[in-house]
Write a protein that holds these residues in place. Structure first.
Motif, PDB file in Angstrom:
ATOM      1  N   ARG A 163     -51.184 -14.427   8.914  1.00  0.00           N
ATOM      2  CA  ARG A 163     -51.470 -15.862   8.961  1.00  0.00           C
ATOM      3  C   ARG A 163     -52.168 -16.242  10.277  1.00  0.00           C
ATOM      4  O   ARG A 163     -53.065 -17.072  10.297  1.00  0.00           O
ATOM      5  CB  ARG A 163     -50.182 -16.672   8.796  1.00  0.00           C
ATOM      6  N   ALA A 164     -51.738 -15.575  11.364  1.00  0.00           N
ATOM      7  CA  ALA A 164     -52.332 -15.902  12.671  1.00  0.00           C
ATOM      8  C   ALA A 164     -53.848 -15.670  12.636  1.00  0.00           C
ATOM      9  O   ALA A 164     -54.621 -16.442  13.213  1.00  0.00           O
ATOM     10  CB  ALA A 164     -51.679 -15.049  13.755  1.00  0.00           C
TER      11      ALA A 164
ATOM     12  N   ARG B  96     -56.659 -30.223  15.050  1.00  0.00           N
ATOM     13  CA  ARG B  96     -55.942 -28.988  14.684  1.00  0.00           C
ATOM     14  C   ARG B  96     -55.759 -28.092  15.922  1.00  0.00           C
ATOM     15  O   ARG B  96     -54.704 -27.488  16.115  1.00  0.00           O
ATOM     16  CB  ARG B  96     -56.686 -28.207  13.588  1.00  0.00           C
ATOM     17  N   ARG B  97     -56.800 -28.019  16.740  1.00  0.00           N
ATOM     18  CA  ARG B  97     -56.704 -27.167  17.947  1.00  0.00           C
ATOM     19  C   ARG B  97     -55.634 -27.714  18.885  1.00  0.00           C
ATOM     20  O   ARG B  97     -54.833 -26.955  19.441  1.00  0.00           O
ATOM     21  CB  ARG B  97     -58.049 -27.109  18.677  1.00  0.00           C
ATOM     22  N   ALA B  98     -55.595 -29.037  19.034  1.00  0.00           N
ATOM     23  CA  ALA B  98     -54.601 -29.644  19.939  1.00  0.00           C
ATOM     24  C   ALA B  98     -53.191 -29.380  19.398  1.00  0.00           C
ATOM     25  O   ALA B  98     -52.278 -29.031  20.155  1.00  0.00           O
ATOM     26  CB  ALA B  98     -54.864 -31.141  20.066  1.00  0.00           C
TER      27      ALA B  98
ATOM     28  N   GLY C 272     -48.055 -26.542  19.848  1.00  0.00           N
ATOM     29  CA  GLY C 272     -46.978 -25.814  19.164  1.00  0.00           C
ATOM     30  C   GLY C 272     -46.858 -24.362  19.622  1.00  0.00           C
ATOM     31  O   GLY C 272     -46.045 -23.604  19.082  1.00  0.00           O
ATOM     32  N   ALA C 273     -47.647 -23.973  20.628  1.00  0.00           N
ATOM     33  CA  ALA C 273     -47.670 -22.554  21.043  1.00  0.00           C
ATOM     34  C   ALA C 273     -46.290 -22.109  21.518  1.00  0.00           C
ATOM     35  O   ALA C 273     -45.887 -20.954  21.300  1.00  0.00           O
ATOM     36  CB  ALA C 273     -48.714 -22.358  22.139  1.00  0.00           C
TER      37      ALA C 273
ATOM     38  N   ALA D 113     -41.509 -18.631  21.054  1.00  0.00           N
ATOM     39  CA  ALA D 113     -40.051 -18.505  20.930  1.00  0.00           C
ATOM     40  C   ALA D 113     -39.691 -17.702  19.681  1.00  0.00           C
ATOM     41  O   ALA D 113     -38.778 -16.862  19.695  1.00  0.00           O
ATOM     42  CB  ALA D 113     -39.417 -19.900  20.868  1.00  0.00           C
ATOM     43  N   PHE D 114     -40.436 -17.930  18.598  1.00  0.00           N
ATOM     44  CA  PHE D 114     -40.160 -17.206  17.357  1.00  0.00           C
ATOM     45  C   PHE D 114     -40.471 -15.714  17.520  1.00  0.00           C
ATOM     46  O   PHE D 114     -39.688 -14.848  17.116  1.00  0.00           O
ATOM     47  CB  PHE D 114     -40.993 -17.802  16.214  1.00  0.00           C
TER      48      PHE D 114
END
Ligand code: FAQ
Length: 320
Positions: free
Chosen positions: A101-102, A293-295, A300-301, A306-307
């Motif tokens: 997905r990344a 979307r980029r922001a 959310g990085a 953390a995940f």
């Protein structure tokens, strides 16, 4: 996305067996053998579809804080949240084809991957929210009801669930439109203006005309698509004209007329130059949408990190 591998004639036993399964109407599952070109076409189309769902949250999300009543706000909030869910189902289905997905998200954020042209238009008034539900979700239903019978199992199953939710989306949009259309002269004018702005971009959602659709041959042969771009566009027009008449709104096309022989509504020429501009990144809101979307991705990085750390710890822990 890179170009699909060239269509090399393949008479190997797995390729012949694959074509026979397609011809027999069987469903292809992730662990089944499939031609590289089939896999590539699916990743291309499904990832663009997933991106569309996520980017598609932005034009409507813009109106959540300005919805005219609590009921409208709740409906819109639920709808926009559903679109996030649709994106997730389709990203998950795409991952079954062996792509991370990344990687897909990187393709979106770098501008390499496309997403639906329709989400590059602005939502100027509340009536636009009605038109998105009525037209855009209406078009999505026409397209996706057929995709629910696509040959690739995970995609087809995602579509079944998505279409159920899209039906609610369309109804809430049409209800907004019908309410405004029977309202004050100013409300009628507002909704007619929204219809005028959204009609032609909605017709573009179905993609280029069949003669200019390079991917259709593969997708139709392999039963990913069951109908061509033009066939689905025509179906949408045929369904929508009566809905417009019911609420006494005019579709902005002087060439729209019913052909009693073909039993279809004929319509005018789509502005393909505009379509090309929009899918090349030069539509009214392309930069704004990708910027948002980029922001969101950057903000959310921390969660992704953390995940990843949790996954690392879990795999490093000795088995109980
Ligand atoms: N926008 O050879 P074809 C929703 C590209 S619904 C941008 O005909 P294909 C619900 C195409 O990718 C919207 N690009 O391609 C919702 C290709 O480029 P490539 C999403 C477009 O795949 C509602 C090139 O042009 N739905 O999100 C468009 O055979 C409200 C040549 O075209 C889907 O994605 C376009 N409109 O047919 C969410 C449905 N049209 O990759 C939120 C699944 C074409 O070669 C709020 N997809 N292109 O560089 C499909 O059915 C097909 O992929 C088509 C295109 C019909 C879109």
């Amino acid at each position: 996305m890179s170009a699909p591998p060239p269509p090399i004639p393949d008479d190997s036993a797995p390729a012949v067996a694959f074509e026979a399964r397609i011809d027999a109407g069987e469903t292809i599952e992730p662990k089944d053998w499939m031609p590289e070109r089939y896999r590539h076409q699916l990743v291309r189309m499904m990832s663009q579809h997933a991106h569309s769902e996520i980017v598609g949250m932005l034009p409507e999300g813009n109106w959540i804080t300005r919805a005219p009543s609590l009921r409208r706000k709740l409906c819109l909030l639920a709808k926009v949240q559903d679109e996030a869910g649709h994106g997730l189902y389709i990203y998950c289905a795409t991952e079954t084809l062996g792509v991370a997905r990344a990687e897909l998200i990187d393709q979106l954020l770098s501008g390499k991957a496309k997403y639906s042209s329709i989400f590059n238009y602005p939502t100027l008034t509340w009536a636009d929210i009605g038109c998105i539900g009525w037209f855009v979700d209406g078009a999505a239903i026409v397209n996706q009801t057929v995709l629910a019978k696509a040959s690739y199992g995970p995609y087809a199953r995602a579509m079944v669930r998505i279409c159920k939710e899209e039906n609610f989306h369309k109804r809430q949009g049409y209800e907004i439109v019908a309410t405004l259309a029977s309202g004050t002269p100013a409300q009628r004018a507002m909704v007619q203006d929204a219809v005028n702005r959204w009609w032609w971009p909605t017709l573009m959602m179905f993609g280029p005309s069949d003669v200019n659709s390079p991917n259709s041959a593969d997708l139709l042969r392999w039963r990913v698509k069951r109908f061509s771009n033009d066939e689905l566009r025509q179906r949408f027009v045929d369904l929508t004209v009566a809905q417009a008449q019911a609420v006494k709104l005019t579709l902005p096309d002087p060439k729209l007329r019913y052909n009693t022989e073909s039993k279809h509504w004929e319509f005018g020429e789509i502005d393909w130059a505009e379509f090309k501009q929009v899918i090349s990144g030069n539509g009214p809101c392309n930069r704004e949408r990708l910027g948002a979307r980029r922001a969101a991705h950057a903000e959310g990085a921390w969660a992704a990190a953390a995940f990843a750390e949790k996954q690392r710890r879990r795999s490093a822990a000795p088995a109980a």
